[in-house]
Write a protein that holds these residues in place. Structure first.
Motif, PDB file in Angstrom:
ATOM      1  N   MET A 126       9.919  52.866  23.703  1.00  0.00           N
ATOM      2  CA  MET A 126       9.058  53.271  24.810  1.00  0.00           C
ATOM      3  C   MET A 126       9.670  52.790  26.119  1.00  0.00           C
ATOM      4  N   HIS A 127       9.921  53.736  27.043  1.00  0.00           N
ATOM      5  CA  HIS A 127      10.448  53.405  28.360  1.00  0.00           C
ATOM      6  C   HIS A 127       9.519  53.977  29.422  1.00  0.00           C
TER       7      HIS A 127
ATOM      8  N   ALA B  10       4.235  51.333  37.150  1.00  0.00           N
ATOM      9  CA  ALA B  10       5.148  51.624  36.036  1.00  0.00           C
ATOM     10  C   ALA B  10       5.171  50.471  35.041  1.00  0.00           C
ATOM     11  N   ALA B  11       5.215  49.230  35.539  1.00  0.00           N
ATOM     12  CA  ALA B  11       5.241  48.056  34.648  1.00  0.00           C
ATOM     13  C   ALA B  11       3.941  47.958  33.850  1.00  0.00           C
ATOM     14  N   ASP B  12       2.824  48.191  34.522  1.00  0.00           N
ATOM     15  CA  ASP B  12       1.524  48.113  33.840  1.00  0.00           C
ATOM     16  C   ASP B  12       1.368  49.258  32.845  1.00  0.00           C
ATOM     17  N   HIS B  13       1.857  50.428  33.213  1.00  0.00           N
ATOM     18  CA  HIS B  13       1.722  51.595  32.337  1.00  0.00           C
ATOM     19  C   HIS B  13       2.562  51.427  31.077  1.00  0.00           C
ATOM     20  N   LEU B  14       3.705  50.793  31.206  1.00  0.00           N
ATOM     21  CA  LEU B  14       4.546  50.526  30.037  1.00  0.00           C
ATOM     22  C   LEU B  14       3.800  49.651  29.037  1.00  0.00           C
ATOM     23  N   LYS B  15       3.162  48.610  29.534  1.00  0.00           N
ATOM     24  CA  LYS B  15       2.399  47.720  28.644  1.00  0.00           C
ATOM     25  C   LYS B  15       1.282  48.482  27.953  1.00  0.00           C
TER      26      LYS B  15
END
Length: 311
Positions: free
Chosen positions: A87-88, A22-27
């Motif tokens: 973006m979340h 999730a953290a990587d996809h947000l970036k």
């Protein structure tokens, strides 16, 4: 001119180390300039993102390039401006909150209702032995629903399991489930099968796909969507407004969320009541010191609630 797109999608597919994903996809999403809301869980992805056509194309290509999500279907809307402000991308226990997390009971990759394409669904809805079941929340089906659909008095999808006993009288019928994009039906239909319903179907791609491929025939009212647009038109064949103003009862297609951020109730409200109540659902909400200015749209970005001091 519509230079942007909004993508609605989901995919049930196991994700290892989903919280880090999730953290990587947000970036990644931010690098494409996308806005939107994505939920990541161990069981898969659920998202709505918006951006330029080029950014959306790049995003879809990237998702499909990952073998875990190669089967993902995107519902694409052409829009005049992005449908979100920020973006979340957040990690949660489920991609749609149902409280049904035991994969031995509910696993959409193992068992769900029979998927009906929009045209197939359209052919079946008027059959005598068919029940059309809306598995969405009150504020959604109050705004719009299929003609003759069975609706449930639920505030959130997590309340759906509690309604199984109420639905038992339909066990000898063909049960056609539907929701906005299809994701809730994956678990709802699986739960019905688990409880002994033998002939269960689901509208593949949900209301949104039905509007695009079947003209939305016999869907009455508008479809609630989880972005700045609030509601979208579905029926181009025999449209009908079925929602009424929460305050005065006048027929209205308009959905708002209360201007009082501590309420934020989703209701249908006519313009006259919107003006007189300053975008609030009630007189008492107009007195809240944190009330947001009413701009006529009735849409407000959710704001964090103040943290209450501990005693």
């Amino acid at each position: 001119m519509e230079n942007y797109q909004t993508l609605l999608y989901y995919c049930y597919s196991p994700i290892a180390e989903a919280e880090q994903f999730a953290a990587d996809h947000l970036k990644f999403c931010k690098s494409l300039g996308l806005t939107g809301r994505i939920i990541v869980a161990d069981e898969g992805l659920n998202g709505t993102v918006s951006g330029t056509k080029a950014s959306c194309a790049a995003y879809m290509d990237a998702v499909h390039a990952d073998e875990r999500f190669a089967k993902t279907e995107f519902k694409i809307d052409e829009v005049a401006e992005p449908s979100f402000i920020k973006m979340h991308c957040r990690y949660k226990s489920e991609i749609v909150h149902s409280g049904l997390r035991d994969p031995n009971i509910i696993n959409p990759n193992v068992q769900t209702g029979k998927h009906l394409e929009p045209v197939e669904f359209q052919k079946m809805i008027d059959q005598e032995d068919v029940i059309i079941l809306d598995v969405r929340s009150n504020y959604e089906h109050n705004l719009g629903r299929f003609k003759n659909a069975v609706t449930l008095d639920i505030e959130n999808f997590r309340d759906f399991p509690e309604k199984i006993n109420e639905l038992a009288k339909y066990k000898d019928k063909k049960v056609l489930t539907y929701c906005t994009g299809g994701i809730k039906c994956e678990k709802a239909s699986a739960l019905l099968l688990h409880h002994g319903f033998s002939d269960v179907y689901q509208l593949h791609g949900g209301i949104i796909k039905y509007g695009k491929e079947a003209g939305g025939e016999d869907f009455e009212g508008k479809c609630y969507v989880f972005d700045n647009r609030i509601a979208v038109d579905i029926n181009t064949v025999n449209p009908k407004v079925v929602s009424t103003c929460y305050n005065c009862g006048k027929v209205t297609p308009k959905m708002i969320n209360c201007a009082n951020p501590e309420c934020n109730e989703h209701i249908t409200q006519c313009d006259d009541c919107g003006e007189s109540l300053e975008g609030c659902c009630s007189v008492i909400c107009t007195t809240n010191p944190r009330k947001r200015p009413y701009d006529g749209t009735g849409y407000y970005v959710k704001v964090p609630q103040p943290v209450k001091a501990r005693l």
